[in-house]
Motif scaffolding. Structure first.
Motif, short mmCIF file in Angstrom:
data_model
loop_
_atom_site.label_atom_id
_atom_site.label_comp_id
_atom_site.label_asym_id
_atom_site.label_seq_id
_atom_site.Cartn_x
_atom_site.Cartn_y
_atom_site.Cartn_z
N ARG A 75 30.87 38.55 46.18
CA ARG A 75 30.41 39.88 45.76
C ARG A 75 31.58 40.73 45.24
O ARG A 75 31.46 41.45 44.26
N ASN A 76 32.71 40.63 45.92
CA ASN A 76 33.88 41.39 45.50
C ASN A 76 34.42 40.92 44.16
O ASN A 76 34.87 41.72 43.32
N ILE A 77 34.38 39.62 43.95
CA ILE A 77 34.81 39.07 42.66
C ILE A 77 33.91 39.58 41.54
O ILE A 77 34.38 40.02 40.49
N ILE A 78 32.61 39.57 41.79
CA ILE A 78 31.64 40.03 40.79
C ILE A 78 31.80 41.53 40.54
O ILE A 78 31.84 41.98 39.38
N ALA A 79 31.89 42.31 41.61
CA ALA A 79 31.95 43.77 41.48
C ALA A 79 33.18 44.22 40.69
O ALA A 79 33.14 45.25 40.01
N ASN A 80 34.26 43.47 40.81
CA ASN A 80 35.50 43.85 40.13
C ASN A 80 35.70 43.11 38.80
O ASN A 80 36.77 43.22 38.19
N HIS A 81 34.69 42.35 38.39
CA HIS A 81 34.71 41.65 37.09
C HIS A 81 35.86 40.65 36.99
O HIS A 81 36.52 40.53 35.95
N PHE A 82 36.06 39.91 38.08
CA PHE A 82 37.15 38.93 38.10
C PHE A 82 36.64 37.49 38.10
O PHE A 82 37.37 36.56 38.44
N GLY A 83 35.39 37.29 37.71
CA GLY A 83 34.80 35.96 37.76
C GLY A 83 35.45 34.96 36.83
O GLY A 83 35.28 33.74 37.02
N ASP A 84 36.19 35.43 35.84
CA ASP A 84 36.84 34.52 34.91
C ASP A 84 38.28 34.19 35.30
O ASP A 84 38.96 33.43 34.61
N VAL A 85 38.72 34.74 36.45
CA VAL A 85 40.11 34.50 36.86
C VAL A 85 40.23 34.13 38.33
O VAL A 85 41.21 33.49 38.73
N ILE A 86 39.25 34.51 39.16
CA ILE A 86 39.25 34.10 40.57
C ILE A 86 38.15 33.07 40.76
O ILE A 86 36.97 33.33 40.50
N PHE A 87 38.53 31.89 41.26
CA PHE A 87 37.59 30.79 41.43
C PHE A 87 37.41 30.52 42.93
O PHE A 87 38.32 29.99 43.58
N PRO A 88 36.27 30.91 43.51
CA PRO A 88 36.08 30.78 44.95
C PRO A 88 35.50 29.43 45.36
O PRO A 88 34.63 28.88 44.67
N PHE A 89 35.97 28.90 46.48
CA PHE A 89 35.50 27.63 47.01
C PHE A 89 35.18 27.78 48.49
O PHE A 89 36.00 28.29 49.26
N SER A 90 34.00 27.28 48.89
CA SER A 90 33.57 27.43 50.28
C SER A 90 33.60 26.10 51.01
O SER A 90 32.56 25.50 51.32
N PHE A 91 34.79 25.60 51.23
CA PHE A 91 34.96 24.43 52.10
C PHE A 91 36.29 24.56 52.82
O PHE A 91 37.10 25.43 52.50
N MET A 148 41.41 40.04 49.87
CA MET A 148 42.48 41.04 49.77
C MET A 148 43.60 40.57 48.83
O MET A 148 44.01 41.30 47.91
N PHE A 149 44.08 39.35 49.00
CA PHE A 149 45.16 38.82 48.17
C PHE A 149 44.65 38.46 46.78
O PHE A 149 45.28 38.78 45.76
N SER A 150 43.52 37.78 46.73
CA SER A 150 42.97 37.33 45.44
C SER A 150 42.70 38.49 44.51
O SER A 150 43.07 38.47 43.32
N LEU A 151 42.01 39.50 45.02
CA LEU A 151 41.66 40.66 44.20
C LEU A 151 42.90 41.41 43.74
O LEU A 151 42.98 41.88 42.60
N THR A 152 43.88 41.52 44.63
CA THR A 152 45.12 42.24 44.30
C THR A 152 45.87 41.53 43.18
O THR A 152 46.34 42.18 42.23
#
Length: 217
Positions: free
Chosen positions: A116-132, A86-90
């Motif tokens: 999936r949300n990052i990909i769908a909104n074409h934000f892969g070059d600006v939102i960097f997700p980490f799963s830890f 919610m915050f990242s995408l906004t």
């Protein structure tokens, strides 16, 4: 029942099962839907559960929107406890991809939807997700799920007592690697944050203890 009739019934049963499995597989190819989020016009969210649907329909408090709008190009936002984003995408949408976002979400199911949300909104070059997980020290921890559904919350790290003081039986307990933010920035060269949001259902103090150098610097 004669052998021939039993075989006929068995064959019919198998055919129905195959049809149902194929139908379900094709249906799942069409689902879940991507719905426009209420919290930011033009952002679409992957909706695989009722929890995710509710999250996609949330909106920000006015003062929170003001805070997010005041970010400046070139700044760095850490979204700790990102959930579905919610915050990242906004932030990515609101600032036209001019603010880099580091999104931290340890839940395996929710992390998948975040990506999936990052990909769908074409934000892969600006939102960097980490799963830890994040905490005060580096190490192996137990991440206890209250619910494994994507978008669920009130999970805990190491303890089985949630933020309200209630004990619960984990739906699943997962071994995760945990870092302090100071260690993460020092060891892996992450850009230091300009803005930080923390929403981890009770673990906020430990995360802040692990970012003293960042806060001082």
């Amino acid at each position: 029942m004669p052998e021939k009739e039993r075989f006929r019934d068995y064959l019919a049963f198998k055919i129905v099962n195959i049809f149902q499995s194929t139908f379900k597989a094709r249906l799942m190819d069409k689902l879940p839907l991507y719905k426009e989020a209420a919290f930011c016009k033009g952002v679409h969210c992957y909706v695989a559960s009722s929890v995710e649907l509710k999250r996609s329909q949330r909106d920000f408090e006015p003062q929170m929107s003001v805070w997010l709008r005041n970010f400046k190009p070139g700044e760095v936002f850490y979204d700790i406890g990102a959930n579905i984003g919610m915050f990242s995408l906004t932030v990515a949408k609101m600032h036209n991809k001019q603010v880099n976002v580091y999104a931290f979400e340890p839940s395996f199911s929710t992390f998948a939807s975040l990506v999936r949300n990052i990909i769908a909104n074409h934000f892969g070059d600006v939102i960097f997700p980490f799963s830890f997980a994040l905490g005060s020290v580096q190490g192996m921890r137990n991440f206890n799920y209250t619910d494994i559904a994507s978008g669920a919350s009130v999970h805990t790290l190491d303890t089985v007592v949630n933020q309200t003081g209630s004990e619960f039986t984990p739906a699943f307990s997962q071994k995760v690697i945990s870092y302090s933010l100071d260690e993460l920035v020092r060891s892996f060269g992450l850009a230091s944050p300009t803005h930080i949001k923390i929403d981890v259902d009770g673990g906020e103090r430990e995360i802040i203890e692990g970012m003293k150098q960042i806060l001082q610097g």
